[in-house]
Design an enzyme around this catalytic site. Structure first.
Site, PDB file in Angstrom:
ATOM      1  N   CYS A   1       0.834  -1.201   0.000  1.00 25.23           N
ATOM      2  CA  CYS A   1       0.000   0.000   0.000  1.00 25.23           C
ATOM      3  C   CYS A   1       0.878   1.265   0.000  1.00 25.23           C
ATOM      4  CB  CYS A   1      -0.985  -0.026   1.165  1.00 25.23           C
ATOM      5  SG  CYS A   1      -2.379   1.109   0.922  1.00 25.23           S
TER       6      CYS A   1
ATOM      7  N   GLU B   1      -1.251  -8.931   3.544  1.00 31.44           N
ATOM      8  CA  GLU B   1      -1.051  -9.410   4.922  1.00 31.44           C
ATOM      9  C   GLU B   1      -2.376  -9.588   5.657  1.00 31.44           C
ATOM     10  OE1 GLU B   1      -1.841  -5.178   5.664  1.00 31.44           O
ATOM     11  OE2 GLU B   1      -0.822  -6.284   4.075  1.00 31.44           O
TER      12      GLU B   1
ATOM     13  N   HIS C   1      -3.551  -5.001   0.380  1.00 31.75           N
ATOM     14  CA  HIS C   1      -3.001  -5.459   1.659  1.00 31.75           C
ATOM     15  C   HIS C   1      -3.039  -6.983   1.758  1.00 31.75           C
ATOM     16  CE1 HIS C   1      -2.375  -1.765   4.074  1.00 31.75           C
ATOM     17  NE2 HIS C   1      -3.281  -1.251   3.248  1.00 31.75           N
TER      18      HIS C   1
END
Length: 244
Positions: A109, A215, A213
């Site tokens: 990001c 993660e 994102h």
């Protein structure tokens, strides 16, 4: 011995107390991929940045606030917010030194935006304001692990080698994005409205930046863990080269 993956942290202020930290999703994703995560706080000591390079085998540039427009030669528009010059300068230094030492880098990001600005590129300060026909990239009141839009991946990219798919669904929480691509980087993926969703090195180095994102998706959608596994694998390879 597992590779050490440095993850950049952010600072926040609560009741006049300053805290330094990171979303736990970054830590768990690196751990699940086989790496040892350590947090890299924002420091002004240039020598400390160099010492981090001696400790880490891979680097994750994490998400967060907007990059200061003056750094890439623009005046800020009113939609730009949550700027930290200290963090920008710190992470740009980390990126530049990691590139010099051929340490694998994953930008997430804000991280892909830092990569691009550090390489001489520019950003859209607010895509809804500056890019006609932009779709929804920052959904309100939406969980981080919810898929939001489609991403088209170039077949000649390293990212395609990760997923073996030309189209995937991703989450999305950004209002800024890459505009002019920096030197040494190339686009690897786009959203349907033409926004650049991934950058990577135009040579063989592992430098990858994602506008979404991953993660936050690894627990619910395990295929996104492949990104972190590739980072860990590349970090192991480069660590072996450096210690010879």
């Amino acid at each position: 011995m597992k590779p050490v993956i440095g993850i950049t942290a952010f600072c926040s202020v609560d009741e006049d107390k300053v805290f330094c930290g990171i979303n736990e999703n970054y830590i768990s994703s690196v751990m699940l991929a086989g790496g040892i995560p350590i947090l890299i706080p924002i420091v002004k000591d240039k020598q400390a940045v160099l010492q981090y390079m001696e400790v880490i085998d891979g680097l994750v540039l994490s998400g967060g606030g907007d990059v200061a427009p003056l750094i890439y030669g623009e005046e800020p528009i009113k939609q730009t917010a949550n700027v930290s010059w200290e963090r920008d300068e710190h992470e740009i230094a980390l990126f530049n030194h990691a590139c010099q030492k051929n340490i694998p880098i994953l930008g997430i990001c804000r991280g892909v935006q830092i990569m691009n600005v550090a390489s001489g590129g520019t950003l859209y300060q607010d895509i809804e304001k500056q890019v006609p026909g932009t779709l929804g990239h920052y959904p309100l009141r939406t969980a981080m692990d919810q898929l939001q839009h489609t991403v088209e991946i170039g077949k000649d990219s390293r990212l395609y080698a990760v997923f073996q798919e030309e189209k995937i669904y991703v989450n999305s929480f950004h209002h800024q994005s890459v505009k002019k691509i920096g030197k040494g980087l190339k686009a690897a993926a786009f959203s349907d409205d033409g926004i650049i969703e991934a950058l990577e090195s135009d040579d063989q180095r592992f430098i990858m930046g994602l506008q979404w994102h991953p993660e936050a998706l690894t627990a619910k959608y395990p295929k996104f863990l492949l990104i972190f596994r590739m980072l860990v694998e590349e970090s192991m390879k480069q660590r072996a080269v450096r210690i010879r």
